[in-house]
Each structure stands twice: as structure tokens, then as C-alpha cells.
Design an enzyme around this catalytic site. Sequence first.
Site, mmCIF file in Angstrom:
data_model
loop_
_atom_site.group_PDB
_atom_site.id
_atom_site.type_symbol
_atom_site.label_atom_id
_atom_site.label_comp_id
_atom_site.label_asym_id
_atom_site.label_seq_id
_atom_site.Cartn_x
_atom_site.Cartn_y
_atom_site.Cartn_z
ATOM 1 C CD GLU A 83 -38.673 -61.541 20.110
ATOM 2 O OE1 GLU A 83 -37.901 -60.807 20.746
ATOM 3 O OE2 GLU A 83 -38.543 -61.771 18.896
ATOM 4 C CB SER A 343 -91.101 -66.048 -18.660
ATOM 5 O OG SER A 343 -91.323 -66.159 -20.050
#
Length: 686
Positions: A83, A343
Site C-alpha cells: 500500500e 443432600s
Amino acid sequence: MRRIAVTASIAVALCTGGAVAFGLWVPSLPPLPRLDALPHSVEVVDREGRLLRPYATGDGRWRLKAAVADVDPRYLDMLIAYEDRRFRSHRGVDPLALTRAAWQWLAHREIVSGASTITMQVARLLEPRMERTLGAKLRQIVRAVELERSLSKDDILSLYLSLAPYGGNLEGARAASLAYFGKEPKRLSRAESALLVALPQSPEARRPDRSPQRARSARDRVLDRVAPAIGIPADEIAAAKAEIVPALRRAMPAFAPHAADQTVAAAPDAGIHELTIDARLQRAFEALARERSAALGAGISVAILAVDHASGEVLARVASADYFDANRAGQVDLTRALRSPGSALKPFIYGLAFEDGLAHPETLIDDRPARYGNYAPENFDLTFQGTVSVRKALQLSLNVPAVALLDRVGAARLTARLAQAGGGMVFPKGEVPGLAMGLGGVGVTLADLTMLYCGLARQGTTMALVERRSELPLARPPRRLLDPVAAAYVGQVLLGTPPPENAARNRIAFKTGTSYGYRDAWAVGFDGRRTIGVWVGRPDGAPVPGILGRTAAAPILFDAFARTGELPAPLPPAPKGAILAANGKLPPPLRRFNPDGLAGQNAERVRIMFPPNGARLELALAGGRPEPVALKISGGVAPLTVLVNGVPQERGSGRTIFFAPQGPGFVRLTVVDGKGTADSVMVRLQ
């Protein structure tokens, strides 16, 4: 020659006039958008900063912030080579590229090549414009120069990495990498890097999920162009071109979705939310919950909570088997839903009995038919074991011994102690604490139950669970659950509980629970490092015939510990004062539990007359050490045994017994007579 001179004169005039106009136009431009006000996706990250879940912006875009350090350096090299080769040296505008573009425009009367630098592209992304005109290009040039004056090169690159378009609603390299490759862009292949370089040039036309062949061609052109510039060997280029272009777009990460939703709702203005959750554990446990819920049947869900005992930090929270599964009510947070624990509360009954000196793990206790008014507890299998040790009674989860101990400890006291430790018990409307709570007649959340088990692992103190890192400095101090000796006894007993089939013994201290009507299955366990709680059931509370904590939840618990990738850490050694002895070596009152605490039909129960429960006593000092404190007793049968915080102190036949305090603080005083009658008070020495 005359024509050239005229043309040159016109060019000079145009340049002069243009320069004057340009000088007047630049000050009229509005200021650049505030960079700190740019909308980005809200991110929820784990304890190491790893992304758990992002949220789209208000306009539906995935725009994740990215810095130079967040992406693969090879991708950056490729991006700059393709770029803007002179990105590191120019001041926002590349004069050579700009001159080339200007001559092309004069020759063709249209823009042939844009000569846009990365900085100019960032300027265009900050002020999006559809037209490709000279005015738009000049505006980009001005903005690029402004950006270069105020930002570093890496800051400009970071803006590009956060804003560049990648097709659809994807913006930024992180969003594109997650959507197309399913990973963060910190480690990219050559082919993946080239694809990310190519897409922003024509994001819609080259979208891999719609036009994979165009995407592939664009990627290969990038590879060919940058290869000589950055020295990529030919064989690597060939291998990169052979790599398949992803043809499907992946969903964004959505780990710990319930925790993420809740933390974002609590602080909607924050851009990044940091949780204590470990992304690695969270992923492993979410996969485990999905696998097991599918195997257990339609409509059944699984919740898992993992906590670091030392800090109370939540390491993983799977609040449902699948957040996106409507058939399992996936968006309901089952770690915070009130359920019957079955329990699973029994260890705390035994802990209070140990603390009060009513029992020891090796104390013998009867498992025989018993009645408490209209209440006659039965074991799950409708059988009785006869006389067993307290250790075995808890490991086998026998109901009758647990109810007998709760009757002596007191249901109201158990409720108050659990609430004091941070575990809120919720009773049915109009109900008060009773013996049935020991078998699950109460509501509790998985979060609270896991926190209480952390208290056992910490040898008697609980820490408030913390899930947001911002709350860590504000974490509450530890709260008392049990005396250290009592908590250690419970932990050692649970460590010997028979594990699920094919699991190693004596690695994890755990307890299971099954609620009445087979609605909820539980398993909560801990080692020396973590506590993990598991709940299994239907989100709507409907019964699941045959579901049991031992067969449905316990295997998930052991698998969760295995998926941590570490061997279980050993429990800490028993604290000072613990009695490590067989039944025959215990003090006589601890050898056998007496359910009614009476020595005979007409005998008076032993009572502590002084100090009264809740009293505050001033310590007197002699020679720098606290003087003995008197304990006055009535009733009971000699010999009398005094326990201070569960530790036997002295045996005698008198009604006034002295004990030597270690110093200021809370002290649990217990007296047990020769037949097992006991009384206990809590006092504060100051």
C-alpha cells in the site's frame, strides 16, 4: 515553442491561483473527528485480555480496536510493501506517487491512480466520502498532513487496522481475522496476511464468503507484488497460493455470554470490560456442558461454575448448556436460579456438629428408623446401615444420621451460619427452618452453594465471588463459615467419597445431591486450588425421572477437573488442634453420638451457665499472658470435656473449669459430658 510557452504560462497561472484558493480553503475545513469518540465494538475480555465476546456498534458493525502489537508483524510488512512503501519516511503524502498521479490526471483528465498513502486512507475512513474528485483528494491530503503532525506512525497504522473495510459489516483487521479465520490476527499465515491486505481495496467485490475466486485472485496478486519487496522465497509464495480461501464467514466469539451481558448492562458506557474468567477454561467447560446435555436428553441443561478459593475469583461460568438453544432456555442464567440442593447441604450440618464437639469423623452414629414428631426421615434406597462412623454416614449421604445431627445443631442455627457466610437460603412461603432443610427443603443458587464449598476448601472462611476485575480491590473480607478444624474434618471426609466409575479416588473432595422429585442433580467439589460446582436439570424445573447427582452431575464434575489440564492440588494439612485418631482413641464423649444428649431418663442436659452465648469478656493479663477464663457448668454427667474451637482442653468432674485463651478474638466453647450431652456458646474475648 510558442504553444509550449502558452501552456506553461497557463499552468503557472493555474498553480498560482490554485495555491491562493487552496490557502483560503484549508482554514475553512472543520476539525478532524475526535479519535477518542469514534464508535467501536464493546469488548468483554478475560483475565489475560483475551476476547470473550464483542458487541456490534449501534449501527450493526463489527469494529474492534486494534493496535500494531495486536497483529502479525509479517502482515504489517506486507501491508506497507503493497500500500505505501515509503510510509515510514513521508509526512502523510508521498511526493513521488502524488506527482505520478497528477501527470496521469492531466494527461487523461481523470484519476488513473490515487497515490493514496496509508495516512490518506485513514483520513478517508475518518471522513467517508463517496465521490472520487480532485476536491476529495485534496481534502485527504490536508487531513493526512494533520494526522502526521499529531500522531505517531504506529498510531496511524492502528487507526487503519481498526477502521479499514473488509466486506459487509466487518471493519478492522481483528474483526476480519475473527470472521474469516476464526482467530485473532496475532499469528497469520502468508496467505491469510495477503488476503487481509487485498480485501480493503474492494471489500464487497472480494468478500471470501461471496466471491471466493475473486478473493483468491486478489490475494495472489498481493503475494506476487510484495514477494520481491520483502524477500519472500518462491516456495513460500507457492505454498501460500495453494492455501484455500475461507468460503464461509464465522460467527463472532460469544464465550461466557451470560457474564458478558450482565457486566455490559452494569456499565454500558465502558468500551472494554475485564472479567476474572479464564478463556481457556471457559471454552473447555462450555464444550463439556454442550456434550453432556446432548447426551442426557432433550430439554436438559447443565451449569458449571469454577472458582479460585484463594481470591474468590470466578474462573469459568457456564450458565446454560447453549446460550442460543431456545429449547433449553439457553439465555436463562442457571448459576443464579433458585433450586433445591438435595443432600448437598449435609457437609455443613456435619461441620457444625464437629465444631460443637458433638461428633468427630470417627464417631459412631446410628442409621436406624427414627421419628421427629410427624417427620420420619428415610434413606434414598429405603434401607438402613445400622451403626456406622460419621465419616461413612457423610460419604454415603445417609439421611437419618444427617437429620439426627441437624436436630442437635439446630436448623435455625445452620441457616443463620450459612447466611453469615454469604449463602442465602430461601424457604417456601410461610416455611421456617426445619429438619427437612438438611435433605433439600430449601432453595439455593449454584453460585451460593459453590461459594460455601469454597469456605470448606479455605478451612472455614468464605470470600464473596468476584467476576469483574474492576471489583477486585473492593472485595469483601473473609466471612466465617466454620472453625478451621471442623472445615478440615469435612474436607478430609469428602475426599474419601467414592468417585464416579473409572475416576481416581482421593483426588477431589466432593458431595452430590438430588432434589425431591428428580428435578435437580448437583455435584460440588474442590481440591487445593479450585472449587467447581455442577448443576443438571431442566430449566423449567420439571422432573427428569431417574436423574441423580451421582450419575448425572458427578461425572461432569470430575471431567471438568480433568479439563483444567492440571492434576488436582492436594488439600492443605489439618490445622493445629485436629484429632487424628481412630474411634478407640477418641475422648469418651466423641466415641458414640447420642441423639438426645441425655445420660438417663431423668438426667439434666449439660448447660454452660457462664459465659452466656454472645458475651464479651475482658481479658486480664498476668505476666503479659491472658489469665485463665472460668467456665461454669450445670447438669450433665461426669467426666466433663471442654473444647475450645473444637480442640479438647481439659476433663474434670467439677462445675467450674478454667481454660487458657490464646488471645483476643471469637471463641467457640463446648462442653461434652460423659454420656454425650453437649452445650456450646460463642463469646468474644477482648
